[in-house]
Design a protein around this motif. Structure first.
Motif, PDB file in Angstrom:
ATOM      1  N   CYS A  52       0.919  -1.055   0.141  1.00 35.14           N
ATOM      2  CA  CYS A  52       0.324  -0.226   0.262  1.00 35.14           C
ATOM      3  C   CYS A  52       1.169   1.197  -0.470  1.00 35.14           C
ATOM      4  N   PRO A  53       0.826   1.937  -1.127  1.00 35.65           N
ATOM      5  CA  PRO A  53       1.861   3.167  -1.264  1.00 35.65           C
ATOM      6  C   PRO A  53       1.252   4.113  -0.163  1.00 35.65           C
ATOM      7  N   HIS A  54       0.819   4.095   0.956  1.00 36.25           N
ATOM      8  CA  HIS A  54      -0.370   4.899   1.296  1.00 36.25           C
ATOM      9  C   HIS A  54       0.252   5.248   3.201  1.00 36.25           C
ATOM     10  N   CYS A  55      -0.124   3.645   3.468  1.00 43.67           N
ATOM     11  CA  CYS A  55       0.861   3.360   4.576  1.00 43.67           C
ATOM     12  C   CYS A  55       1.353   2.602   4.499  1.00 43.67           C
ATOM     13  N   GLY A  56       2.167   1.816   3.953  1.00 45.71           N
ATOM     14  CA  GLY A  56       3.126   0.737   3.967  1.00 45.71           C
ATOM     15  C   GLY A  56       3.231   0.263   3.831  1.00 45.71           C
ATOM     16  N   HIS A  70      -5.902  -7.394  15.206  1.00 43.45           N
ATOM     17  CA  HIS A  70      -5.627  -6.647  16.556  1.00 43.45           C
ATOM     18  C   HIS A  70      -4.026  -6.601  15.648  1.00 43.45           C
ATOM     19  N   GLN A  71      -4.050  -7.446  14.326  1.00 47.36           N
ATOM     20  CA  GLN A  71      -2.780  -7.292  13.489  1.00 47.36           C
ATOM     21  C   GLN A  71      -3.062  -5.758  12.832  1.00 47.36           C
ATOM     22  N   GLY A  72      -3.792  -5.319  12.267  1.00 47.05           N
ATOM     23  CA  GLY A  72      -4.072  -3.699  12.147  1.00 47.05           C
ATOM     24  C   GLY A  72      -3.779  -2.888  12.493  1.00 47.05           C
ATOM     25  N   GLU A  78       2.925   0.708  14.131  1.00 48.89           N
ATOM     26  CA  GLU A  78       4.401   0.261  13.830  1.00 48.89           C
ATOM     27  C   GLU A  78       4.545   1.021  12.461  1.00 48.89           C
ATOM     28  N   VAL A  79       3.613   0.328  11.453  1.00 44.89           N
ATOM     29  CA  VAL A  79       4.386   0.195  10.498  1.00 44.89           C
ATOM     30  C   VAL A  79       3.737   2.005   9.482  1.00 44.89           C
ATOM     31  N   LYS A  80       2.623   2.605   9.634  1.00 43.73           N
ATOM     32  CA  LYS A  80       1.746   3.377   9.026  1.00 43.73           C
ATOM     33  C   LYS A  80       2.833   4.464   9.278  1.00 43.73           C
ATOM     34  N   SER A  81       2.763   4.822  11.274  1.00 44.07           N
ATOM     35  CA  SER A  81       3.185   5.539  11.447  1.00 44.07           C
ATOM     36  C   SER A  81       4.659   6.181  11.323  1.00 44.07           C
ATOM     37  N   LYS A  82       5.744   5.586  10.481  1.00 41.75           N
ATOM     38  CA  LYS A  82       7.149   5.905  10.302  1.00 41.75           C
ATOM     39  C   LYS A  82       6.511   5.543   8.644  1.00 41.75           C
ATOM     40  N   VAL A 110       6.757 -10.173  10.001  1.00 46.06           N
ATOM     41  CA  VAL A 110       7.331  -9.828  11.502  1.00 46.06           C
ATOM     42  C   VAL A 110       5.880  -9.236  12.497  1.00 46.06           C
ATOM     43  N   ILE A 111       6.101  -8.038  12.092  1.00 43.60           N
ATOM     44  CA  ILE A 111       5.464  -7.311  12.642  1.00 43.60           C
ATOM     45  C   ILE A 111       3.863  -7.393  13.100  1.00 43.60           C
ATOM     46  N   GLY A 112       2.977  -8.430  12.512  1.00 45.81           N
ATOM     47  CA  GLY A 112       1.748  -8.431  12.519  1.00 45.81           C
ATOM     48  C   GLY A 112       1.880 -10.114  12.932  1.00 45.81           C
TER      49      GLY A 112
END
Length: 209
Positions: A52-56, A70-72, A78-82, A110-112
């Protein structure tokens, strides 16, 4: 064979386009021993990582829309904010672009906290993309770059093998869309590539028992 396909991100809910391959246009010419499919004129594996080019958020196509609440939440934090954005090719992906996209898939896996077999499958396909780059661009690459790519390919297969070994103890079949016999054949081939000859022989023995 390639066209822009519209997706809706399950993390940020934005719509975007990602390049995909028309399955009906593919012409199979076989597969490698580790199940990597081969096609004439195009490598569809390059296009299986959706970002996704908007949030990564990134995932392989078969998993992209499968998102637990919970994954979202974790991925938004952890991803969208960075995420700083990324350039998007409109006609085709280079191998370098595909490698970046697959590495983002692994990061999100890994993060999810996805299943081990899913992470293993992402590692396997990343290894296939690296091999595709070697086959396509090898004559133009410096020896040290080729050596690095071969090492990265082997590391991917190591991670894939270890992931499937762990998954066998706590996950049901099918895994990554594969039945038990296919997974065992794949693991035997990965073990052989990694020079784990005893493990490879044990896996083959289980198949023929």
């Amino acid at each position: 064979c390639v066209f822009p396909k519209t997706h809706e991100c399950p993390v940020c809910y934005e719509k975007f386009k990602s390049l995909a391959v028309r399955a009906g246009k593919l012409r199979s010419i076989g597969q490698d021993d580790d199940l990597r499919p081969l096609y004439r004129g195009v490598d569809p594996i390059k296009y299986d990582a959706i970002v996704c080019p908007h949030c990564g958020y990134a995932a392989l196509s078969r998993y992209f829309e499968r998102m637990m609440p919970h994954q979202g939440k974790i991925l938004r934090a952890e991803v969208k904010s960075k995420f700083k954005g990324m350039e998007i090719s409109e006609n085709m992906y280079s191998y370098d672009e595909a490698l970046l996209r697959y590495k983002m898939v692994l990061m999100c896996d890994v993060i999810g906290g996805v299943k081990g077999s899913r992470r293993a499958y992402s590692c396997l396909k990343l290894g296939w993309v690296i091999r595709g780059k070697i086959e396509s661009e090898g004559p133009k690459l410096a020896p040290e770059e080729l050596e690095k790519l071969h090492a990265e390919e082997l590391e991917c297969f190591q991670n894939a093998y270890e992931g499937y070994v762990k998954a066998l103890s706590n996950e049901p079949f099918p895994m990554s869309g594969m039945d038990e016999q296919t997974v065992m054949c794949l693991m035997a081939e990965l073990a052989f590539k990694l020079e784990k000859y005893r493990e490879a022989l044990m896996l083959v023995s289980q198949l023929v028992a």
